[in-house]
Design an enzyme around this catalytic site. Structure first.
Site, PDB file in Angstrom:
ATOM      1  N   VAL A 109       0.825  -1.240  -0.148  1.00 20.17           N
ATOM      2  CA  VAL A 109       0.090  -0.023   0.003  1.00 20.17           C
ATOM      3  C   VAL A 109       0.758   1.049   0.122  1.00 20.17           C
ATOM      4  O   VAL A 109       1.686   1.526   1.108  1.00 20.17           O
ATOM      5  CB  VAL A 109      -1.104   0.017   1.124  1.00 20.17           C
ATOM      6  CG1 VAL A 109      -1.755   1.207   1.305  1.00 20.17           C
ATOM      7  CG2 VAL A 109      -1.775  -1.243   1.083  1.00 20.17           C
ATOM      8  N   VAL A 111       0.929   5.636  -1.238  1.00 15.49           N
ATOM      9  CA  VAL A 111       0.551   6.924  -2.044  1.00 15.49           C
ATOM     10  C   VAL A 111       1.597   7.967  -2.340  1.00 15.49           C
ATOM     11  O   VAL A 111       2.585   8.115  -1.533  1.00 15.49           O
ATOM     12  CB  VAL A 111      -0.541   7.408  -1.062  1.00 15.49           C
ATOM     13  CG1 VAL A 111      -1.118   8.887  -1.952  1.00 15.49           C
ATOM     14  CG2 VAL A 111      -1.862   6.542  -0.846  1.00 15.49           C
ATOM     15  N   ARG A 117      -3.352  13.826   1.139  1.00 19.76           N
ATOM     16  CA  ARG A 117      -4.360  14.370   1.700  1.00 19.76           C
ATOM     17  C   ARG A 117      -5.450  14.520   0.848  1.00 19.76           C
ATOM     18  O   ARG A 117      -6.199  15.529   0.572  1.00 19.76           O
ATOM     19  CB  ARG A 117      -3.867  15.805   2.201  1.00 19.76           C
ATOM     20  CG  ARG A 117      -2.784  15.564   3.182  1.00 19.76           C
ATOM     21  CD  ARG A 117      -3.186  14.788   4.438  1.00 19.76           C
ATOM     22  NE  ARG A 117      -1.802  14.922   5.472  1.00 19.76           N
ATOM     23  CZ  ARG A 117      -1.850  13.702   6.360  1.00 19.76           C
ATOM     24  NH1 ARG A 117      -2.628  12.875   6.784  1.00 19.76           N
ATOM     25  NH2 ARG A 117      -0.906  13.881   7.139  1.00 19.76           N
ATOM     26  N   VAL A 120      -6.882   9.154  -1.411  1.00 23.08           N
ATOM     27  CA  VAL A 120      -6.513   8.282  -2.168  1.00 23.08           C
ATOM     28  C   VAL A 120      -6.407   6.944  -1.420  1.00 23.08           C
ATOM     29  O   VAL A 120      -6.760   5.992  -1.858  1.00 23.08           O
ATOM     30  CB  VAL A 120      -5.241   8.469  -2.821  1.00 23.08           C
ATOM     31  CG1 VAL A 120      -4.703   7.333  -3.648  1.00 23.08           C
ATOM     32  CG2 VAL A 120      -5.211   9.595  -3.949  1.00 23.08           C
ATOM     33  N   LEU A 121      -5.863   6.921  -0.320  1.00 16.62           N
ATOM     34  CA  LEU A 121      -5.666   5.723   0.652  1.00 16.62           C
ATOM     35  C   LEU A 121      -7.028   5.350   0.965  1.00 16.62           C
ATOM     36  O   LEU A 121      -7.462   3.937   1.127  1.00 16.62           O
ATOM     37  CB  LEU A 121      -4.972   6.143   1.793  1.00 16.62           C
ATOM     38  CG  LEU A 121      -4.723   4.936   2.896  1.00 16.62           C
ATOM     39  CD1 LEU A 121      -3.973   3.765   2.094  1.00 16.62           C
ATOM     40  CD2 LEU A 121      -4.259   5.264   4.233  1.00 16.62           C
ATOM     41  N   GLU A 146       3.196   2.526  10.098  1.00 21.45           N
ATOM     42  CA  GLU A 146       2.806   3.513  11.006  1.00 21.45           C
ATOM     43  C   GLU A 146       1.587   3.276  11.507  1.00 21.45           C
ATOM     44  O   GLU A 146       0.644   3.114  10.896  1.00 21.45           O
ATOM     45  CB  GLU A 146       2.704   4.800  10.304  1.00 21.45           C
ATOM     46  CG  GLU A 146       4.016   5.252   9.815  1.00 21.45           C
ATOM     47  CD  GLU A 146       3.941   6.616   8.910  1.00 21.45           C
ATOM     48  OE1 GLU A 146       3.804   7.709   9.696  1.00 21.45           O
ATOM     49  OE2 GLU A 146       3.628   6.565   7.798  1.00 21.45           O
ATOM     50  N   TYR A 150      -4.194   2.832  10.094  1.00 23.94           N
ATOM     51  CA  TYR A 150      -5.312   1.739   9.669  1.00 23.94           C
ATOM     52  C   TYR A 150      -6.531   1.681  10.910  1.00 23.94           C
ATOM     53  O   TYR A 150      -7.314   0.718  10.653  1.00 23.94           O
ATOM     54  CB  TYR A 150      -4.413   0.567   9.310  1.00 23.94           C
ATOM     55  CG  TYR A 150      -3.736   0.382   8.171  1.00 23.94           C
ATOM     56  CD1 TYR A 150      -4.408   0.638   7.023  1.00 23.94           C
ATOM     57  CD2 TYR A 150      -2.435   0.706   8.131  1.00 23.94           C
ATOM     58  CE1 TYR A 150      -3.625   0.734   5.851  1.00 23.94           C
ATOM     59  CE2 TYR A 150      -1.709   0.938   7.233  1.00 23.94           C
ATOM     60  CZ  TYR A 150      -2.133   0.785   6.058  1.00 23.94           C
ATOM     61  OH  TYR A 150      -1.500   0.903   4.546  1.00 23.94           O
ATOM     62  N   PHE A 436       4.752  -9.448   5.135  1.00 25.58           N
ATOM     63  CA  PHE A 436       4.172  -9.762   3.798  1.00 25.58           C
ATOM     64  C   PHE A 436       3.812  -8.500   3.170  1.00 25.58           C
ATOM     65  O   PHE A 436       3.706  -7.639   3.751  1.00 25.58           O
ATOM     66  CB  PHE A 436       3.006 -10.939   3.863  1.00 25.58           C
ATOM     67  CG  PHE A 436       2.042 -10.148   4.877  1.00 25.58           C
ATOM     68  CD1 PHE A 436       0.950  -9.492   3.957  1.00 25.58           C
ATOM     69  CD2 PHE A 436       1.985 -10.576   5.968  1.00 25.58           C
ATOM     70  CE1 PHE A 436      -0.021  -9.115   5.018  1.00 25.58           C
ATOM     71  CE2 PHE A 436       0.755 -10.140   6.739  1.00 25.58           C
ATOM     72  CZ  PHE A 436      -0.144  -9.504   6.339  1.00 25.58           C
TER      73      PHE A 436
END
Length: 436
Positions: A109, A111, A117, A120-121, A146, A150, A436
């Site tokens: 993942v 961006v 900001r 997109v994520l 980080e 999530y 992974f």
């Protein structure tokens, strides 16, 4: 791998996602589409740049290209430029009780810094969880570069690992009977790869959080670019044998160092598995006693690994705990039914889930060590919590009571919190064996 600033990397698999080859316009600009093989190089270059831009060794890049699951990967495109990446591997995750449950291993993942900001994520996470639900998988998992990122998408830390730095010049091991019956021998890592993978496969059902590896994944354990060595030797391997059968292995490097007093080299353990107590002890004793070394370092080991109960001085083992696998319940009912419970439980959860609203509402869980059922109910709720708390506690390593004590959950029926906390526990600490 997985990241929190919109940059994640991880592992790959295969499959067929919905909408293959189609693009979906995000409210924030870039188009989302399932990855095409012809776009992979640009997609992967965008990911590498999001992680700092240091190229991987050719062998690593080729391996991830071979392991990737194109149909389970998406990209965000601004015109002809890839500005966001997100992938998923088709994993099976061991849960309490030993079942192997389908799980999307969220990975890669990232961006572009030029498109931060802009949502997109969030748009990729939205699309991905919708897809995982459509695939019929009850779980999504990731590792986070980080941790702050999530939680807003419903993920929570469910396993922890311990980093160790053992002063082997001062710490000794007390080993169990039978340790001396185990034969150790050096072997080229690639030559014993199948035997080591067979040991790993037998360990997978034993501990929640372990991943059943698809064919090809075993190669991740022997990729050995110089960039991984930290100034140490090429990868070495020792296998443990009894009666001609391989019952354990350890893969490691040696980082040579000398000063005016003599040698003080370091053993850098990459991974080790063993089928029984004697094989485990033989391998760890070997690692402690390698000539010319005085330190053994390892990262992300299980919190309850047996060698910790064998050492003469745990204070000189430099233990440091760190979060590891993050779990997201995509289908609350199916996920809670997939595992067993170490004590009888009959509890109604009031679940909050803003990002996946199909999970919100009341669920009645009835289960024990033999199995469980979990379905919608109109009965009064016993516990109120969000899907994050259920994800944190799902593998048995995080206590629901400790979460409630932190204000993350409310007991609505007296005694329900204790009942659920005991039931959700695991006799062994859950553990993620590799990233992974």
């Amino acid at each position: 791998m997985a990241t929190d600033n919109g940059t994640d990397q991880g592992d790959h698999g295969t499959g067929s996602g919905a909408g293959h080859g189609t693009a979906r316009k995000s409210d924030h600009g870039p188009d989302l589409r399932v990855l095409r093989q012809s776009d992979w190089d640009e997609w992967y270059d965008s990911l590498i740049r999001a992680f700092g831009g240091v190229p991987e060794a050719l062998g690593e890049r080729e391996l991830w290209n071979a392991l990737k699951e194109t149909d389970r990967s998406i990209g965000a495109w601004d015109g002809d430029a890839c500005v966001g990446t997100a992938g998923a591997f088709s994993f099976r995750l061991t849960v309490p009780g030993g079942a192997s449950v389908p799980a999307a291993g969220v990975t890669m993942v990232g961006v572009a810094a030029t498109h931060r900001r802009r949502g997109v994520l969030r748009s990729m996470m939205r699309r991905q969880l919708d897809d995982v639900r459509e695939w019929g998988w009850p779980l999504a998992v990731l590792t986070a570069s980080e941790p702050a990122i999530y939680g807003r998408f419903g993920y929570a830390a469910a396993t922890y690992g311990v980093n160790v730095e053992v002063d082997t010049a001062r710490v000794q091991l007390s080993v169990p009977a039978g340790t001396d019956d185990v034969r150790l021998r050096y072997a080229a890592p690639a030559d014993v790869l199948d035997a080591c993978e067979a040991v790993y496969a037998r360990r997978v059902p034993v501990r929640p959080g372990m991943l059943a590896r698809r064919p090809g994944w075993e190669r991740t354990g022997v990729v050995d670019p110089e960039s991984r060595r930290q100034g140490a030797s090429p990868l070495q391997c020792v296998v443990a044998e009894r009666g001609g059968e391989v019952v354990g292995y350890a893969r490691f490097r040696i980082k040579p160092e000398w000063d005016t007093a003599g040698p003080k080299s370091e053993v850098l353990l990459q991974d080790t598995e063993a089928l029984d107590a004697a094989a485990h002890a033989a391998l760890w004793r070997f690692l402690f006693e390698i000539d010319l070394t005085s330190t053994l370092s390892a990262q992300g080991r299980p919190l309850d690994e047996p060698w910790m109960s064998m050492v003469s001085d745990i204070r000189r083992c430099g233990l440091r705990v760190r979060d590891s696998l993050y779990v997201r319940l995509v289908d609350v009912g199916a996920a809670l039914e997939a595992r067993t419970y170490q004590a009888p439980v009959d509890v109604v959860f009031e679940v909050e889930d803003d990002f996946c609203p199909w999970n919100a509402g009341r669920w009645r869980l009835v289960g024990d060590a033999k199995g469980a059922s979990c379905g919608r109910t109109t009965d009064p709720a016993d516990l109120a919590l969000s899907v994050r708390e259920l994800g944190a506690a799902y593998l048995g390593g995080v206590s629901l009571a400790s979460l409630a004590a932190a204000g993350r959950g409310r007991e609505l029926r007296r005694g329900a919190l204790t009942e659920a906390t005991v039931a959700f526990g695991s006799p062994v600490a859950p553990w993620l064996p590799h990233g992974f």
